[in-house]
Design an enzyme around this catalytic site. Sequence first.
Site, PDB file in Angstrom:
ATOM      1  N   ASP A   8      50.872 -14.956 -38.895  1.00 49.11           N
ATOM      2  CA  ASP A   8      51.226 -15.922 -39.926  1.00 49.11           C
ATOM      3  C   ASP A   8      49.899 -16.565 -40.366  1.00 49.11           C
ATOM      4  O   ASP A   8      48.901 -16.481 -39.644  1.00 49.11           O
ATOM      5  CB  ASP A   8      52.183 -16.967 -39.350  1.00 49.11           C
ATOM      6  CG  ASP A   8      52.490 -18.069 -40.334  1.00 49.11           C
ATOM      7  OD1 ASP A   8      52.725 -17.759 -41.512  1.00 49.11           O
ATOM      8  OD2 ASP A   8      52.481 -19.255 -39.922  1.00 49.11           O
ATOM      9  N   LEU A   9      49.868 -17.166 -41.531  1.00 51.10           N
ATOM     10  CA  LEU A   9      48.612 -17.765 -42.023  1.00 51.10           C
ATOM     11  C   LEU A   9      48.606 -19.297 -41.910  1.00 51.10           C
ATOM     12  O   LEU A   9      47.808 -19.879 -41.173  1.00 51.10           O
ATOM     13  CB  LEU A   9      48.373 -17.355 -43.478  1.00 51.10           C
ATOM     14  CG  LEU A   9      47.153 -18.007 -44.133  1.00 51.10           C
ATOM     15  CD1 LEU A   9      45.859 -17.517 -43.517  1.00 51.10           C
ATOM     16  CD2 LEU A   9      47.148 -17.765 -45.637  1.00 51.10           C
ATOM     17  N   ASP A  10      49.527 -19.931 -42.654  1.00 50.92           N
ATOM     18  CA  ASP A  10      49.545 -21.400 -42.716  1.00 50.92           C
ATOM     19  C   ASP A  10      49.934 -21.991 -41.354  1.00 50.92           C
ATOM     20  O   ASP A  10      51.038 -21.747 -40.866  1.00 50.92           O
ATOM     21  CB  ASP A  10      50.546 -21.876 -43.780  1.00 50.92           C
ATOM     22  CG  ASP A  10      50.178 -21.390 -45.181  1.00 50.92           C
ATOM     23  OD1 ASP A  10      49.029 -21.602 -45.585  1.00 50.92           O
ATOM     24  OD2 ASP A  10      51.047 -20.797 -45.854  1.00 50.92           O
ATOM     25  N   THR A  16      46.449 -25.346 -43.222  1.00 52.92           N
ATOM     26  CA  THR A  16      47.039 -25.585 -44.541  1.00 52.92           C
ATOM     27  C   THR A  16      48.501 -26.028 -44.492  1.00 52.92           C
ATOM     28  O   THR A  16      49.049 -26.427 -45.519  1.00 52.92           O
ATOM     29  CB  THR A  16      46.950 -24.302 -45.387  1.00 52.92           C
ATOM     30  OG1 THR A  16      47.301 -23.197 -44.538  1.00 52.92           O
ATOM     31  CG2 THR A  16      45.558 -24.079 -45.942  1.00 52.92           C
ATOM     32  N   LYS A  44      58.690 -25.185 -42.560  1.00 56.29           N
ATOM     33  CA  LYS A  44      57.580 -24.303 -42.192  1.00 56.29           C
ATOM     34  C   LYS A  44      58.015 -22.847 -42.205  1.00 56.29           C
ATOM     35  O   LYS A  44      59.040 -22.495 -41.615  1.00 56.29           O
ATOM     36  CB  LYS A  44      57.031 -24.677 -40.806  1.00 56.29           C
ATOM     37  CG  LYS A  44      56.231 -25.965 -40.806  1.00 56.29           C
ATOM     38  CD  LYS A  44      55.594 -26.218 -39.445  1.00 56.29           C
ATOM     39  CE  LYS A  44      54.872 -27.563 -39.443  1.00 56.29           C
ATOM     40  NZ  LYS A  44      54.522 -27.972 -38.065  1.00 56.29           N
ATOM     41  N   ARG A  48      58.766 -20.499 -51.125  1.00 57.08           N
ATOM     42  CA  ARG A  48      58.661 -21.620 -52.059  1.00 57.08           C
ATOM     43  C   ARG A  48      60.025 -22.049 -52.614  1.00 57.08           C
ATOM     44  O   ARG A  48      60.406 -23.223 -52.519  1.00 57.08           O
ATOM     45  CB  ARG A  48      57.720 -21.251 -53.204  1.00 57.08           C
ATOM     46  CG  ARG A  48      57.261 -22.444 -54.018  1.00 57.08           C
ATOM     47  CD  ARG A  48      56.332 -22.010 -55.145  1.00 57.08           C
ATOM     48  NE  ARG A  48      55.211 -21.217 -54.641  1.00 57.08           N
ATOM     49  CZ  ARG A  48      54.413 -20.482 -55.407  1.00 57.08           C
ATOM     50  NH1 ARG A  48      54.609 -20.441 -56.725  1.00 57.08           N
ATOM     51  NH2 ARG A  48      53.423 -19.792 -54.885  1.00 57.08           N
ATOM     52  N   SER A 115      52.519 -13.577 -44.013  1.00 56.68           N
ATOM     53  CA  SER A 115      52.695 -14.941 -44.502  1.00 56.68           C
ATOM     54  C   SER A 115      53.685 -14.955 -45.654  1.00 56.68           C
ATOM     55  O   SER A 115      53.671 -14.059 -46.500  1.00 56.68           O
ATOM     56  CB  SER A 115      51.355 -15.497 -44.995  1.00 56.68           C
ATOM     57  OG  SER A 115      51.549 -16.710 -45.696  1.00 56.68           O
ATOM     58  N   ALA A 116      54.517 -15.989 -45.702  1.00 52.14           N
ATOM     59  CA  ALA A 116      55.461 -16.156 -46.807  1.00 52.14           C
ATOM     60  C   ALA A 116      54.757 -16.620 -48.077  1.00 52.14           C
ATOM     61  O   ALA A 116      55.358 -16.651 -49.150  1.00 52.14           O
ATOM     62  CB  ALA A 116      56.536 -17.171 -46.414  1.00 52.14           C
ATOM     63  N   SER A 117      53.477 -16.960 -47.945  1.00 53.31           N
ATOM     64  CA  SER A 117      52.779 -17.588 -49.077  1.00 53.31           C
ATOM     65  C   SER A 117      52.160 -16.598 -50.048  1.00 53.31           C
ATOM     66  O   SER A 117      51.410 -15.704 -49.659  1.00 53.31           O
ATOM     67  CB  SER A 117      51.682 -18.513 -48.562  1.00 53.31           C
ATOM     68  OG  SER A 117      50.929 -19.011 -49.650  1.00 53.31           O
ATOM     69  N   LYS A 146      61.484 -15.179 -44.039  1.00 48.77           N
ATOM     70  CA  LYS A 146      61.714 -15.685 -42.682  1.00 48.77           C
ATOM     71  C   LYS A 146      62.895 -16.660 -42.754  1.00 48.77           C
ATOM     72  O   LYS A 146      62.979 -17.397 -43.726  1.00 48.77           O
ATOM     73  CB  LYS A 146      60.460 -16.426 -42.173  1.00 48.77           C
ATOM     74  CG  LYS A 146      59.206 -15.541 -42.126  1.00 48.77           C
ATOM     75  CD  LYS A 146      57.949 -16.371 -41.866  1.00 48.77           C
ATOM     76  CE  LYS A 146      56.699 -15.507 -42.026  1.00 48.77           C
ATOM     77  NZ  LYS A 146      55.438 -16.257 -41.815  1.00 48.77           N
ATOM     78  N   GLU A 170      52.908 -17.195 -34.712  1.00 47.62           N
ATOM     79  CA  GLU A 170      53.633 -18.092 -35.620  1.00 47.62           C
ATOM     80  C   GLU A 170      53.580 -19.551 -35.177  1.00 47.62           C
ATOM     81  O   GLU A 170      53.476 -19.822 -33.979  1.00 47.62           O
ATOM     82  CB  GLU A 170      55.114 -17.682 -35.659  1.00 47.62           C
ATOM     83  CG  GLU A 170      55.474 -16.781 -36.829  1.00 47.62           C
ATOM     84  CD  GLU A 170      55.469 -17.504 -38.171  1.00 47.62           C
ATOM     85  OE1 GLU A 170      55.347 -18.749 -38.182  1.00 47.62           O
ATOM     86  OE2 GLU A 170      55.588 -16.823 -39.198  1.00 47.62           O
ATOM     87  N   ASP A 171      53.679 -20.457 -36.151  1.00 40.63           N
ATOM     88  CA  ASP A 171      53.803 -21.884 -35.829  1.00 40.63           C
ATOM     89  C   ASP A 171      55.163 -22.431 -36.264  1.00 40.63           C
ATOM     90  O   ASP A 171      55.394 -23.633 -36.154  1.00 40.63           O
ATOM     91  CB  ASP A 171      52.691 -22.694 -36.526  1.00 40.63           C
ATOM     92  CG  ASP A 171      52.875 -22.735 -38.032  1.00 40.63           C
ATOM     93  OD1 ASP A 171      53.275 -21.711 -38.619  1.00 40.63           O
ATOM     94  OD2 ASP A 171      52.647 -23.804 -38.632  1.00 40.63           O
TER      95      ASP A 171
HETATM   96  C1  BG6 Z   1      54.513 -20.409 -45.748  1.00 36.58           C
HETATM   97  C2  BG6 Z   1      54.463 -21.897 -45.500  1.00 36.58           C
HETATM   98  O1  BG6 Z   1      53.423 -19.806 -45.105  1.00 36.58           O
HETATM   99  O2  BG6 Z   1      54.437 -20.122 -47.142  1.00 36.58           O
HETATM  100  C3  BG6 Z   1      55.527 -22.606 -46.309  1.00 36.58           C
HETATM  101  O3  BG6 Z   1      54.670 -22.138 -44.112  1.00 36.58           O
HETATM  102  C4  BG6 Z   1      55.411 -22.222 -47.785  1.00 36.58           C
HETATM  103  O4  BG6 Z   1      55.359 -23.993 -46.151  1.00 36.58           O
HETATM  104  C5  BG6 Z   1      55.475 -20.701 -47.926  1.00 36.58           C
HETATM  105  O5  BG6 Z   1      56.467 -22.812 -48.533  1.00 36.58           O
HETATM  106  C6  BG6 Z   1      55.341 -20.228 -49.373  1.00 36.58           C
HETATM  107  O6  BG6 Z   1      54.049 -20.530 -49.843  1.00 36.58           O
HETATM  108  P1  BG6 Z   1      53.587 -20.446 -51.365  1.00 36.58           P
HETATM  109  O7  BG6 Z   1      52.102 -20.691 -51.260  1.00 36.58           O
HETATM  110  O8  BG6 Z   1      53.905 -19.069 -51.860  1.00 36.58           O
HETATM  111  O9  BG6 Z   1      54.317 -21.485 -52.101  1.00 36.58           O
HETATM  112 MG    MG Z   2      53.073 -21.096 -40.617  1.00 37.17          MG
END
Ligand code: BG6
Ligand code: MG
Length: 218
Positions: A8-10, A16, A44, A48, A115-117, A146, A170-171
């Site tokens: 996982d990243l964040d 972050t 977490k 988004r 990462s979900a981000s 997730k 993961e966190d």
């Molecule tokens: C996850 C975070 O890594 O990414 C979440 O833990 C976040 O808090 C999700 O909502 C989506 O990120 P982004 O940057 O695509 O809005």
């Molecule tokens: Mg995380």
Amino acid sequence: DIKGFAFDLDGVIADTARFHGESWHQTADEVGTNWTPELAESLKGISRMASLQMILDAGDHADDFSQADKEVLAEKKNHNYQQLISMLTEADILPGMKAFIQSAKAAGYKMSVASASKNAPMILDHLGLTSYFVGIVDPGTLTKGKPDPEIFVRAARVLNLDSEQVIGLEDSAAGIASINGAGETSLAIGNVTVLRSADLNFNSTAEVTLTSIEAKMK
Ligand code: BG6
Ligand code: MG
């Protein structure tokens, strides 16, 4: 035998998670949802749009927002978040993680990012870490986020490894559920009570080393 790591990243590699929290807190204030530590924790790892929906559902005004309103709110949150991460440097790598990633690479482990981000590739670039990873799962291509196992299944596939050969880091509770569902070994960083379903628990990133992982696997 373990042959790879899916990160996982964040909140695992990059400091972050607090920036996601800060910007969702602003959204909660704007839509009239009371911001609590429990709500913050539950967001977490959540994508988004799903995070936004959880914030709306936690308040009394969920029905007041159209799909178009939601897209504007999500866009605004991402804008605020991107302001907060625009200055990220190597100094924002969480304690010990650069050393861990380097030692894992030197020992021949393959690594991927789950990462979900959608901001993950940019953040890894800012941190100077992109070259350590075989690949980054694109969360835009997932059918379910997730806690569904899909993202960690894909992260093992990127590594060309079987699930039993992979440790996922993961966190978040949602992320640990995803790793467990994918049949990988789950390594949690953070509050043991929140992350009790993990196979291995660490209080902080500073404690994560190849040696400490081996010791806990026995
Ligand atoms: C996850 C975070 O890594 O990414 C979440 O833990 C976040 O808090 C999700 O909502 C989506 O990120 P982004 O940057 O695509 O809005
Ligand atoms: Mg995380």
